[in-house]
Structure formats: C-alpha cells, structure tokens
Write an enzyme that holds these catalytic residues in place. Structure first.
Site, short mmCIF file in Angstrom:
data_model
loop_
_atom_site.label_atom_id
_atom_site.label_comp_id
_atom_site.label_asym_id
_atom_site.label_seq_id
_atom_site.Cartn_x
_atom_site.Cartn_y
_atom_site.Cartn_z
N GLU A 80 -24.08 5.34 93.99
CA GLU A 80 -23.36 6.55 93.59
C GLU A 80 -24.26 7.76 93.39
O GLU A 80 -23.76 8.86 93.14
CB GLU A 80 -22.57 6.28 92.31
CG GLU A 80 -21.41 5.30 92.52
CD GLU A 80 -20.43 5.28 91.36
OE1 GLU A 80 -19.23 5.25 91.62
OE2 GLU A 80 -20.89 5.28 90.20
N GLU A 111 -31.52 -16.45 94.13
CA GLU A 111 -32.38 -15.77 93.16
C GLU A 111 -33.75 -16.44 93.03
O GLU A 111 -34.68 -15.85 92.49
CB GLU A 111 -31.71 -15.70 91.79
CG GLU A 111 -31.62 -17.00 91.04
CD GLU A 111 -31.10 -16.81 89.62
OE1 GLU A 111 -31.69 -17.41 88.72
OE2 GLU A 111 -30.13 -16.07 89.42
#
Length: 293
Positions: A80, A111
């Site tokens: 954003e 991960e």
C-alpha cells in the site's frame, strides 16, 4: 522456558465453554494488550523510519522478509505504500517464505527453508533496507534473510515479539514488541501480528512524512488512479491552496495528476515546470515550496 509467544495464559481454562460474547470480550482485551506492547518501541520505530527514509532518498529498495502471518503483515504494509505515498512499486519487494499465497493455502514448512531465504536475499544491495519480521524471532527464513542481507551491507530492521530473539543478532535496528502470551497459545496471527501491523503502519507512515509526502495530515503524493482518489486529490488541492473544486480539478489536470505540483499551480505557480522546480529546490517538501511562491 517457553518463549512468550508460545506460553499458555492462566485465564484460558474453560475458554471454549464460555458464552460467545465473553469469548469475544476476552479476544478483544487480548488485542488491546498486544498494542500496549508498542509503548516502549517508539524510539526504535523512529530509528527504523530513519533507515527507510534514507534508503528511499538514496534510490535503494525496501525488502520485507518474513513467513506466515508476519509475511502477510509485511505484504499489507508494503503493497500500500505506492498508492498512499506515491513510491514506485519497484522500490519495494515482498519476500515471503513459500511466496505470496495465491489462494487460502499457506504451508508452514516453508518458514524453515534457509536456502530459499539466501536466494531471495541474493540481490540485496548495500543501499537497500530490509524489514525482517518474526513473532518468535527465530523463524529460519527471516533470520537467514537478515543475516545474508546484512553481510551484503544492507541496513536491517528486525521486528520480533520475544526479547531474546536470534533475529536481533543480525539487525541494525531491533524492535521488540513486548506482547503478552496469545489468547490461543502460539497463534501469533492474533496479538503478535496485530502489534506487528501497527508497528509497520507507524514506521512506514513516519517515513512518508519525513519524505515530504504528508502535509497537515493529508497524503499529498497519493496516486489518484480511481474516482474516489481523484475526488480526494481534488479536495486536498482545494484545501491547501484555498481554491474551488473546479480550480483544483483544473490544476490537477495541468499537473497530470501530480498532487504536489497541482497545489503549487493552484497557489500561483505559472507552469508545471515552475512547480516541479520549486519542489526540486525543497527536496520534494511542499511547505517550503509554497513559501517560495
């Protein structure tokens, strides 16, 4: 001793037997408590914002490196920044273990892939900055990315929810979010992730302010690429320059949608080139540019 993010709260006995509203009240209070974990982080977040600001000014790239919920928080922040502050999408990279999910599946085993982290960090340059996130502070992907990037000369900001985080061994700026144990033990998508999202919001917003993209609480470098944002941009131009909606719209058109330039045109600059020169003279900051009119 278990890390704080894995501990079980004393008050959870019989949680699943309680009325819905009581459970929701418990969850809400846990979120509020997680936010209080930011109280002692303001200085560290300021240092992190300085790193990010310097990186953007020098033409570097900002990398978000994380796995799981922490990766989603990084994605939410980084994706954003372009629309909010007008930063180039190419100036940011989202490096998430296993890649950014295309659907609802988000495997957990990725991960642990340190080799993937090394590969993802291979292009990091000394002028770049890395935000490495891990609730536990020990996620192999995030830790290895930070280690590799710092070895290549990049500045690294580490955000973790445990004080003794191995991640902090490889950072220039350590942000410890002192969040309490999760309302559901180990489910760091709850309190820890909430605190991470707010910390990222605060740090990147301070960066945007320091870059000159905020004026009196208005986003003056917004990319107005839809009807709502075009209206917002016109309102910003009108309010700061003190002109009508029609004049603001005309100034935006003359500035090809550049809000800062449009404000200067509406305030009296005689051409887009003059507005651009004023901004260049003030390092992109509107307030001193307005004073030079």
């Amino acid at each position: 001793m278990l890390p704080q993010t894995e501990m079980l709260r004393d008050e959870v006995e019989g949680l699943d037997l309680r009325p819905d509203v009581d459970i929701l009240d418990y969850l809400l209070e846990a979120q509020k408590a997680a936010l209080r974990g930011l109280d002692d982080c303001l200085s560290a977040l300021s240092d992190g914002a300085t790193i990010l600001t310097d990186t953007v000014r020098q033409g570097g790239k900002i990398y978000y490196a994380a796995a799981g919920s922490s990766g989603l928080m990084g994605l939410a922040d980084g994706a954003e920044l372009s629309g909010t502050f007008g930063l180039s999408p190419e100036s940011m990279a989202i490096c998430m273990a296993g890649g950014v999910p295309q659907g609802a599946a988000m495997p957990g085993h990725t991960e642990d892939d340190e080799t993937a982290a090394q590969t993802a960090a291979a292009n990091v340059q000394p002028v770049d900055a890395v935000i490495a996130l891990s609730a536990s502070g020990s996620t192999p992907y995030a830790v290895e990315f930070a280690r590799h990037a710092r070895a290549q000369g990049a500045k690294v900001i580490g955000i973790a929810n445990n004080a003794e985080a191995p991640l902090f061994d490889y950072v220039d700026c350590a942000v410890h979010l002192n969040t309490p144990p999760e309302p559901i033990a180990g489910s760091t998508r709850l309190g820890a992730a909430t605190a991470q999202k707010v910390a990222l919001n605060m740090m990147s917003t301070l960066m945007g302010i320091r870059l000159g993209h905020v004026h009196d609480g208005m986003m003056i470098n917004v990319i107005a690429d839809n009807h709502k944002l075009r209206q917002r941009a016109e309102g910003i131009v009108g309010k700061i320059a003190g002109v009508s909606a029609e004049q603001a719209s005309d100034a935006l058109s003359r500035a090809s949608g550049n809000v800062k330039q449009a404000i200067l045109l509406a305030a009296g600059a005689d051409s887009p080139n003059r507005a651009e020169a004023l901004l260049a003279q003030s390092d992109g900051h509107l307030r001193p540019a307005l004073k030079h009119l």
